[in-house]
Design an enzyme around this catalytic site. Structure first.
Site, short mmCIF file in Angstrom:
data_model
loop_
_atom_site.label_atom_id
_atom_site.label_comp_id
_atom_site.label_asym_id
_atom_site.label_seq_id
_atom_site.Cartn_x
_atom_site.Cartn_y
_atom_site.Cartn_z
CB CYS B 81 -0.91 0.00 1.22
SG CYS B 81 -1.58 -1.62 1.59
CB CYS B 204 -13.04 -1.52 6.28
SG CYS B 204 -13.26 -2.71 7.62
CE LYS B 325 -14.36 4.23 7.01
NZ LYS B 325 -15.24 4.15 5.85
CG HIS B 329 -6.08 1.76 0.22
ND1 HIS B 329 -4.97 2.42 -0.25
CD2 HIS B 329 -5.60 0.70 0.93
CE1 HIS B 329 -3.88 1.78 0.16
NE2 HIS B 329 -4.23 0.74 0.86
#
Ligand SMILES: [Zn+2]
Ligand SMILES: [Zn+2]
Lengths: 134, 380, 380, 134
Positions: B81, B204, B325, B329
Site C-alpha cells: 500500500c 474499513c 476512508k 484505497h
C-alpha cells in the site's frame, strides 16, 4: 508444506519436518545450535548467526493470549467457516503462534492463560486450536 | 541539493471502467499541464503499484508506452500500500544523485477488474502465507487484532474509532476525487455489519481504482516554478511482516522509525507539522498513526480524535482530503495521492479543505500491515 | 562518486524445494560472508523480482524479515526479466545520492511453486493483454517473430541460433550454479520439438527458481575492500511493450538506447568490453544482442557466433557462465546473477570459465520482449 | 472489452466502441482530431497532444506481412487451437494488427501482401484472420 492450516499456499519449505511432528501432536519450534535462539514459527536459517544448523524443540502448549479477532468476512476457502475467531498466543518457551479459538469470543480476555492443541481438518490438514484456561 | 515538486495530477477514485493505462493517463496529463512540460522534458517514469491486482503483467512498460514515454527509462516500485511513496522516495534518490533531472512519479492501481473470487483469493494471501494465511487471516483481521490490543492497553473505544470515520467522510464530502463524497454519522458507522471484530464495515476503507501523478525535479529547475514544493524529509523503515514476530501489536513500529528519520532529515518536530495525511486503511490505523508520528503520547490517539484536535482548526488537521476512508484505497496510487493533496495544501489550492497558512505537510503511508512505512515531509 | 561492489553471492538455479525467502537467504549469507559484513552494516535491502510468480504477496517485506533486515528500509523493483538490474541501478542511485552508504541488492524468483495450469495462464498474459494476448501470443512466440524477421532481413539461420545454445551449454557445464550442467550438440538442438516456429525447445531458456545477491557501497567504503569492482556505466531505456507499435522487429530498440547510455557514462566503446553476459532468453536474443550492443554490425550476429568470436579466446567472450540458456532464467534473479558473474570475472575468480585479464565486463538484461533494457558496465 | 481475441483479459476500456464496429465487419483505428495521428490498435488518448478527442476511421483490410510464427506450445485457453499461426500485419492506412493465418505457414513470405478479415468465434468473440494474396 507442513499441512498446517486449512489452506496450503507454500508447497515447499526447508521446515518440512514439522508435518511429522504435528501428527505426533507436538507444537514445535526450532533452535539455533550456535546462538540458542528459539524460532516459533520455526525456520531453518538463523538470522542472527547466518547459520543453518537448527534443531527441533517442543513446547508445552501453554501460553498467553496476545490479541484476537472474529472474522466475519472470510477469504476464499474459509467461506463455510465464518465466523471463526483467530487468536495470537505467546507460547511458553518462546515464540508466538496463530490458532483458532475453541470457545466463545465473549470469554476471551487479552493476557489470559490459554492452552494450545492440534486438531485434524479434512484432507489430512491440521490446525492449532486455542482453549481459554479457567 | 533538494528535490522539488512542480506538477501534480489526481484522477477520480472509485469504480472506473477503463484500462489501467487509461487510468494512468488522466493524472499524467494533468500533471504535465500543471507544470507546462511535455514527455520529452522528462527523464524517466517511476511507477508505484501493487502488481497482484492487474491482469496486465509488468505494468510500468505498458504504462510507459501508453503515456508516450518511450524510449525513456521506467520501472515499477512496490511496497504494498506504500508503493508510490517508495516510488517517490526513489525518484528523489535518482534526482539527488544527478542521474535524472526530472521524473514523473505515477501511483496507479486498477483493483476492480478482477472477479470477486479472484479478489477473495488475493485477500486470503495478505499475510505471511506460510504461517498465517492458512488460518484464514484477512487484512481487516490484522488491524482488528491491533485494535483489540490497543483497546486493552489504552482503553480506546469503538466510538473513538467511529469518530475517525465521521471526520474523514466529512472532509471527503468536499473532495471531488473521493470515491465516497458523503457525510456519515457515528450511529450508522457503529451499527454497520461486523467485518472482523471489533471493526465494522465503516471502520474499513474500500478498494478502488485510481491514479495520481507528480512531476519532481532538481533544485535548479524547481526554483523556476511559481510555487515549488520541497521534499524536505523522507523516512522509511520496516517491521516484521508476520505479527508472530512483532514485539508490540498496539503500534506500527516501522512508522515510529520512519517518522524519526523523516523529522531528523527535515529538521523539525511533530508539533511543526501543519497538516498531515495518514494511512487510515482502518479507523484504528489513524489512531495508531497519531501516536506513532508523535502527534500525541502513546495511548492518547483515541482522545485526540475525540477532542477534535485533528479537525481543521485543531492542533494538527489530519486527512482533510477525506483519507483512504472516503477517497478509497487504490493501493499503489495512495502514496502519490497523499503527496498531491499535501502539495495542494502547501500551495493554498485546497479550496474548502484548505488549512490556512500551511507551510509543512506530512504524509504517512503504511505498506500492508506495517511491514513498510514511508513518512515524507513536504514544505513550501 | 562511484559505487563499488564488495560482496557477491549466488545460489544454485533450478528446481528448489524451498520457500522464496529461504531461497533468498543462501546468496545473502554468501554475499555477507564474502565482504565480512553483518546485517547491521547494511542501510537497506532492494529486491528485484517479478511478483506474479509468487503466492506470497509483497515479497520484499517477507524477505527482509527472513533475512533479519528489520527495521532497515526495503522495497521491490520490477522490470520483468530485468527486475534485478533495475534494482541494482536503483541501489546505485540511492548510494550516489548519499542517502544510503551500503545496500544489499537481491534478485530472487521462485517460479516452480505454481501449478502447471497457473503457469500456462500466466504465460498467456506475457504480452499486451488488451490487443495481443487474446490471440494466443506467447513469450517464445514473440522472439520467434523477431527470429523470422531477422532471418528475412539478414539471412540468419537456424544453425546459427543452435550454435548459441551449444556454446552456452558448453560453458554452463562448467558452472556449478547452472540448472543444466551438460553439453549439447547442434544436431540435438535442431531436432528438438518445435515451440514456436522457428524456435525449438533448445532455442529457449527454462524457468527456474533462483537467487543472487550483491553488496554495493559508496566509493570510500569500497576502496577498503581487497578487490572492489566499480559500477562504471549504467544505461537503461524502454521500447513499446506492444510489437504492434515497434518500428523494427529485427532488433531490441531499448537495448540500443541503453547500451549507448552505458558506454557514454563509462567512457568506453564496444571493443573495450572484455567479457559480456547478454540476455539469451532465446538463442535469437543473443544474436540480436551482439548487434544491439555494437559488438558487430547490424545483421552480423549470426556470423559472429558462427566464427567463434564470442567463445573464450574470441573477440568478445559472451555468456561464458552458461547464459540464461544453461543457468536457467529465474526472472527476477537474472540481472544480479549476470552481475555476480561479471564480478567473478573481474576479480579473476571465474575458474575454468575465466577470461584472462578481464578488466571491463558488460551485462545486458532485457525485460520482457524488450519493453525494458538495462546495460551495466563494471570495471576492475 | 471489445470481444476481440479468443480470451478476454480486459473487462473495461475507453475503446469499447470497437465491439460494434467489429460486428459490422470493420477494421477500425482511431484518429486524433487535433494532430490527425492514426492509432491501430485504437486508443482514446493521444500521446502526442495529450488530447482525448478521437474519431474512428476504417481501414481497407489490406496490408503487408511483417512477421509470423506458429505456436505449438499454447497458453491456457488455446490448447485445442495449437498449432496456430500468428501474423503481424502492417495495415494500409496506418498501424499494425495481429491476426491468425487462414492458410499454411509454408505459403507465407515476409513482405507479401495480405488481406485481413474478421471471423466469429464461439461465445460471441471475434478475431482477425489473415489471408495471403495471390
Ligand atoms: Zn543462531
Ligand atoms: Zn493528437
Amino acid at each position: 508444506m507442513g499441512k498446517l492450516g486449512k489452506v496450503d499456499f507454500v508447497p515447499f519449505s526447508k521446515v518440512d519436518g514439522i508435518e511429522e511432528r504435528l501428527k505426533e501432536g507436538k507444537i514445535s519450534a526450532t533452535r539455533c545450535k550456535k546462538c540458542k535462539n528459539i524460532y516459533l514459527p520455526p525456520r531453518m536459517d538463523c538470522p542472527e548467526c547466518l547459520d543453518e544448523e537448527m534443531e527441533w524443540v517442543d513446547c508445552e502448549g501453554k501460553g498467553t493470549l496476545v490479541t484476537y479477532t472474529t472474522i466475519h468476512a472470510a477469504p476464499a476457502g474459509f467461506e463455510d467457516d465464518a465466523p471463526y475467531t483467530i487468536c495470537l498466543v505467546d507460547v511458553e518457551g518462546g515464540g508466538r503462534l496463530v490458532g483458532w479459538l475453541d470457545g466463545k469470543e465473549e470469554d476471551l480476555k487479552i493476557g489470559m492463560g490459554v492452552s494450545v492443541g492440534i486438531r485434524d481438518l479434512p484432507e489430512e490438514r491440521m490446525i492449532y486450536f486455542v482453549t481459554p484456561e479457567e | 541539493m533538494r528535490t522539488g515538486v512542480i506538477g501534480i495530477g489526481h484522477g477520480k477514485f472509485g469504480r472506473r471502467e477503463v484500462t489501467v493505462q487509461e487510468l494512468a493517463f488522466e493524472p499524467f496529463r494533468e500533471a504535465l499541464d500543471d507544470c507546462g512540460l511535455h514527455q520529452k522534458d522528462l527523464d524517466a517514469l517511476i511507477v508505484g503499484s501493487s502488481p497482484e491486482y492487474h491482469r496486465q503483467r509488468s505494468l510500468s512498460g505498458v504504462v510507459a508506452e501508453y503515456l508516450g514515454m518511450n524510449p525513456k527509462p521506467t520501472f515499477l516500485v512496490e511496497a504494498a500500500c506504500a508503493s508510490s511513496s517508495a516510488a517517490l522516495a526513489t525518484a528523489d534518490a535518482y534526482i539527488r544523485a544527478g542521474i535524472y533531472d526530472t521524473v514523473a512519479v505515477l501511483g496507479v492501481q486498477k483493483m476492480l477488474e478482477l472477479s470477486t473470487p479472484e479478489i477473495l483469493a488475493l485477500m486470503g494471501r495478505v499475510g505471511d502465507v506460510q504461517w498465517e494465511s492458512g488460518f484464514g487471516t484477512t487484512f481487516p483481521g490484522y488491524y482488528a487484532m491491533f485494535a483489540h490490543r490497543h483497546m486493552y492497553e489504552y482503553g480506546t473505544t469503538r466510538e473513538q474509532m467511529a469518530a475517525v470515520a465521521v471526520k474523514n467522510h466529512h472532509y471527503g464530502a468536499k473532495n471531488p476525487n473521493a470515491m465516497f463524497q458523503k457525510e456519515i454519522t457515528a450511529e450508522k458507522a457503529l451499527a454497520s455489519r461486523m467485518v472482523a471484530s471489533p471493526l465494522t464495515l465503516y471502520d474499513c476503507c474500500a478498494n478502488a481504482d485510481g491514479a495520481a501523478c507528480m512531476i519532481v525535479t532538481n533544485e535548479e529547475t524547481a526554483k523556476k516554478a511559481d510555487t515549488p514544493i520541497w521534499m524536505a524529509g523522507l523516512g522509511s523503515a520496516t517491521a516484521p511482516m508476520s505479527v508472530l514476530r512483532r514485539e508490540k501489536l498496539s503500534e506500527i513500529p516501522s512508522a515510529i522509525d520512519a517518522a524519526r528519520n523523516a523529522y531528523k532529515m527535515a529538521g523539525i518536530e511533530p508539533k511543526d507539522v501543519d497538516v498531515a495525511d495518514v494511512h487510515d486503511c482502518f479507523t484504528i490505523a489513524e489512531i495508531l498513526a497519531y501516536e506513532d508520528l508523535g502527534f500525541c503520547e502513546k495511548g492518547g490517539g483515541g482522545k485526540m480524535i475525540e477532542e477534535g484536535e485533528t479537525h481543521i482548526g485543531g492542533r494538527i488537521p489530519v486527512n482533510v482530503d477525506g483519507g483512504l476512508k472516503s477517497k478509497g484505497h487504490p493501493v499503489g496510487a495512495t502514496g502519490v495521492s497523499m503527496a498531491v493533496e499535501a502539495v495542494k495544501q502547501l500551495r493554498g489550492e485546497a479550496g474548502e479543505r484548505q488549512v490556512d497558512g500551511a507551510e509543512v505537510a506530512l504524509m504517512h503511508n503504511v505498506g500492508g500491515i506495517g511491514q513498510y512505512c514511508f513518512v515524507n515531509i513536504l514544505r513550501r
